[in-house]
Design an enzyme around this catalytic site. Structure first.
Site, PDB file in Angstrom:
ATOM      1  N   GLY A 142      29.762 -25.573  22.012  1.00  0.00           N
ATOM      2  CA  GLY A 142      30.204 -24.419  22.799  1.00  0.00           C
ATOM      3  C   GLY A 142      29.275 -24.022  23.925  1.00  0.00           C
ATOM      4  N   GLU A 143      27.993 -24.337  23.789  1.00  0.00           N
ATOM      5  CA  GLU A 143      27.036 -23.795  24.749  1.00  0.00           C
ATOM      6  C   GLU A 143      26.327 -24.836  25.596  1.00  0.00           C
ATOM      7  OE1 GLU A 143      25.117 -20.010  22.700  1.00  0.00           O
ATOM      8  OE2 GLU A 143      25.960 -21.388  21.245  1.00  0.00           O
ATOM      9  N   LYS A 203      27.341 -31.577  16.076  1.00  0.00           N
ATOM     10  CA  LYS A 203      26.158 -30.833  16.553  1.00  0.00           C
ATOM     11  C   LYS A 203      26.484 -29.496  17.220  1.00  0.00           C
ATOM     12  CE  LYS A 203      23.019 -34.705  17.475  1.00  0.00           C
ATOM     13  NZ  LYS A 203      22.417 -35.486  18.582  1.00  0.00           N
ATOM     14  N   LEU A 238      35.383 -33.492  16.922  1.00  0.00           N
ATOM     15  CA  LEU A 238      36.520 -33.333  16.010  1.00  0.00           C
ATOM     16  C   LEU A 238      37.851 -33.347  16.754  1.00  0.00           C
ATOM     17  CD1 LEU A 238      35.210 -30.664  13.463  1.00  0.00           C
ATOM     18  CD2 LEU A 238      35.076 -33.153  13.359  1.00  0.00           C
ATOM     19  N   ARG A 270      29.591 -36.092  16.228  1.00  0.00           N
ATOM     20  CA  ARG A 270      31.023 -36.365  16.105  1.00  0.00           C
ATOM     21  C   ARG A 270      31.842 -35.286  16.807  1.00  0.00           C
ATOM     22  NH1 ARG A 270      32.102 -37.589  10.545  1.00  0.00           N
ATOM     23  NH2 ARG A 270      32.873 -39.671  10.961  1.00  0.00           N
TER      24      ARG A 270
HETATM   25 MO1  MOS Z   1      26.942 -17.376  21.535  1.00  0.00          MO
HETATM   26  S1  MOS Z   1      25.947 -16.607  23.138  1.00  0.00           S
HETATM   27  O1  MOS Z   1      25.556 -17.725  20.590  1.00  0.00           O
HETATM   28  O2  MOS Z   1      27.914 -16.149  20.954  1.00  0.00           O
END
Ligand code: MOS
Length: 735
Positions: free
Chosen positions: A701-702, A698, A627, A625
């Site tokens: 950010g990465e 899930k 947000l 999902r």
């Molecule tokens: Mo991120 S590299 O897990 O702060």
């Protein structure tokens, strides 16, 4: 839960940020502030014979020069690599030994930053220098196995990898390397430390306020309750503000010694030495395949450096465990020790470098088999987690390939390398898979409904610029049936319930799960008050017959019968109703939880000068999902830009004779700027995940950086016919 969640709402803190009203750690206005400047070692290995600070101390306005000779003795703190909170094992200023260039060897405190900077330049240090070890090739034979690679054994074997290789029809055996990279958030790490007796208040740029509290309390042997850490805004972090690095402790030492609040801000140059880095990797990949493109083996091994005192593993093999269905796998890594600071997490640590190697090798295999690279990936699609044989909590990778390829126009690609041209330039198209685990860890939240019917939610989590404050307000608003503007989400303070380090794309899963629990509980508490109250229109109405909208609870079948949170609290003379919640996660997993995605890149390469320009970029991601469509898109775009930087530009260069970084500035350490980046086309594939956590997210950010560098390298190969296996792909490698 569908009013606010998912909507592309503007950031709740956007106005504060653009008007300068948001105070970052270094900007907190305080009376009587003193300024600290850290002195870095100019050698990379050896002993400090003497430090002469007399001249610096003579300057009027210089308050103190603190070195190992006069620093307080600190208690050790466990490093991150051993499950602790600090970035590296040695505490600052405890001994005259130098392990790496730039290591803090002293700190000058003065009435102004200028004076402290000048005074630091007057401190004379005499070293007994030894030849630093910064070239991994010189100590290759001393490589050793780490204890673990992110929970996996250092030498993992599934099936029979050698047999899988020897029985293969087609083999790829190549070495891929990635260079050292450094975090370069716009906001440099900064700490203000303010002592009152044995109580310490710290403003710090941190992804882990409670980690800073623990590190300082332990270092100075005071109870954790005596330390308050505040961090309302972070100007980017990417991992370097996750562990507590020695400058934070230096600031506290300085504040303690001078009895005034002290501010210490690292210079950009220092950021290349003392807050970790993404270590270089050397990765060997062997793929075996049948003639029709079924993988018979994957062997992924290699080495990465760590410091002289910690064992940080850049876990480049972790994604290889899960990406493809293959009966035979070897994933093994070794470490070597160099005279550098301890490496650390940098956006998708492990996966970013590892997927460069694996997804490049897959592309090489696709050419060897004369198969479309998407088709090769589909033939090896993992329908369950190949390591654990657990089902995925959800997986929509096929949809990502399809949506990405369609929107990118993959079918227009002529498979032959060096076959597409435009206006004299070589045109190439490449693709790669993205993946990242859905990490989450325990977090605590306090949720309150206030007398005016608004809500206040608190957690000591962090806003790194990712949108945490916004999406948490959206989530709370929908659970509580309130407009977002009537929810106040407060974070960044150890006075609030404890939250884990904000890393591993885990904040929404961890803190959001706690928020879900706390908001649900507080809503039920208020409803219970009404249901037990003869004067309420909701008296004895079953809970499942009650709905909430706009702060008003009412009977679903009879919306005219109801009352507001404010009505209920007023009648009962309550200032607030509150609920605390601690999220816990099963230690025994029934599902394997990962996000997936696909990158599609078009490059334009100058055939004479080897310059690579990214002309088009499409990413498709399925991460449960979403947000907030706007802040999510921003995360995918940001991570892809970082991946483009990884592919084409970023490289920390260390002088091999003296062990010092030679490009420790943004003029020489290149990161992409706007002119380097085309419009990035992001497609978020809808995915409902009922198992990952109660809110179905899930983490985002990465994942965008995983696979990105390989997609670019694969496009460069397609454009030029040159396979670049050593990042970054700079023009010299193409001419
Ligand atoms: Mo991120 S590299 O897990 O702060």
């Amino acid at each position: 839960m569908t009013q606010a969640i998912g909507k592309p709402l503007n950031r709740v803190d956007g106005r504060l940020k653009v008007t300068g009203g948001a105070h970052y750690a270094a900007e907190i206005p305080l009376e009587n502030l003193a300024y600290a400047v850290a002195i870095g070692s100019t050698i990379a290995r050896g002993q400090i014979k003497s430090i002469d600070s007399q001249e610096a101390e003579k300057l009027p306005g210089v308050l103190r020069v603190i070195t190992h000779e006069n620093a307080p003795k600190l208690q050790p703190v466990k490093p991150f690599t051993k499950g602790g909170v600090v970035g590296e094992k040695p505490q600052p200023l405890q001994e005259p030994i130098v392990y790496h260039s730039g290591q803090h060897i002293g700190v000058v405190v003065a009435n102004s930053l200028e004076l402290a900077t000048y005074a630091a330049s007057l401190v004379r240090v005499i070293y007994e220098e030894e030849t630093p070890i910064v070239d991994k090739n010189k100590v290759r034979q001393e490589a050793f196995e780490p204890e673990t690679i992110f929970g996996k054994p250092p030498n993992f074997v599934r099936g029979n990898p050698e047999e899988g290789l020897s029985s293969a029809d087609v083999r790829i055996e190549e070495t891929y390397t990635t260079p050292t990279e450094n975090h370069n958030p716009i906001e440099p790490p900064a700490t203000i430390a303010m002592w009152e007796g044995d109580k310490l208040t710290v403003y710090d740029a941190t992804q882990h306020a409670f980690g800073v509290r623990e590190a300082l309390a332990t270092s100075f042997r005071i109870p954790q309750e005596n330390v308050r850490v505040i961090c309302h805004f972070i100007g980017g972090a990417f991992g370097c503000k996750g562990p507590v690095w020695p400058h934070v402790i230096l600031a506290a030492i300085a504040g303690h010694e001078v009895g005034r609040p002290v501010k210490l801000v690292l210079k950009r140059q220092q950021m290349f030495d003392v807050i970790g880095h993404r270590p270089e990797t050397e990765q060997h990949i062997k793929l075996g395949s049948t003639r029709d493109g079924r993988l018979t083996t994957i062997i992924h091994d290699g080495i990465s450096p760590t410091s002289m005192f910690d064992e940080y593993v850049e876990a480049f093999t972790v994604a290889t465990h899960v990406l493809y269905a293959c009966p035979n796998l070897q994933a093994s890594q070794r470490l070597i020790r160099l005279n550098k600071g301890t490496p650390t997490f940098m956006r998708a640590p492990g996966e970013a470098a590892g997927t460069f190697a694996l997804e490049s090798a897959l592309d090489e295999l696709a050419y060897a088999l004369n198969l479309d690279p998407i088709e090769l990936r589909l033939r090896n699609y993992a329908d369950i987690d190949p390591d654990t044989n657990l089902p995925w909590s959800s997986k929509s990778l096929k949809e990502c390939y399809r949506v990405g390829a369609e929107n990118f126009g993959w079918s227009r690609r002529n498979r032959e390398p060096r076959s597409m041209r435009d206006d004299g330039y070589l045109i190439g198209m490449g693709m790669a898979t993205a993946t990242f685990p859905a990490n989450q860890s325990p977090a605590a939240i306090k949720a309150r409904i206030l007398a005016d019917g608004s809500a206040n939610v608190q957690s000591g989590t962090h806003e790194m610029g990712t949108g945490t404050a916004t999406v948490m307000a959206q989530l709370a608003a929908d659970i509580l049936g309130l407009p977002v503007k009537r929810v106040r989400f407060e974070l960044g303070d150890t006075e609030f319930p404890p939250a884990p380090v904000s890393h591993g794309s885990a904040t929404v899963g961890s803190v959001g799960t706690a928020l879900y629990g706390a908001a649900t509980d507080v809503k039920v508490k208020v409803l219970e008050i009404a249901r037990n109250d003869r004067n309420s229109p909701l008296y004895q109405v079953p809970e499942n017959e009650v709905a909430i909208a706009n702060g008003r609870l009412f009977i679903k079948n009879n919306p005219a019968k109801g009352e507001t949170y404010a009505d209920i609290l007023a009648r009962h003379h309550l200032e607030q109703v509150e609920a605390d919640y601690q999220s816990l996660f099963d230690t025994e997993e029934k599902y394997s939880k990962h996000g997936f995605g696909a990158h599609f890149v078009e490059v334009r390469v100058d055939p004479d000068f080897g310059e690579v320009r990214i002309t088009r970029y499409t990413g498709a991601f399925a991460t449960g999902r979403i947000l907030n469509q706007k802040t999510a898109r921003s995360q995918f775009i940001g991570a892809i830009i970082m991946g483009i930087g990884m592919a084409l530009m970023e490289e920390t260069i260390t002088d091999q004779s003296i062990g010092r970084v030679v490009n420790a500035n943004l003029g020489d350490y290149h990161v992409p700027v706007n002119a380097d980046i085309p419009n990035i086309d992001i497609h978020i594939v809808d995915e409902v995940d009922p198992y990952v956590n109660p809110i179905g997210t899930k983490g985002i950010g990465e994942i965008g950086i995983t696979g990105a560098a390989a997609a670019v390298a694969n496009a460069v190969y397609h454009a030029t016919g040159k396979r670049i296996r050593n990042l970054p792909i700079t023009p010299d490698k193409l001419i």
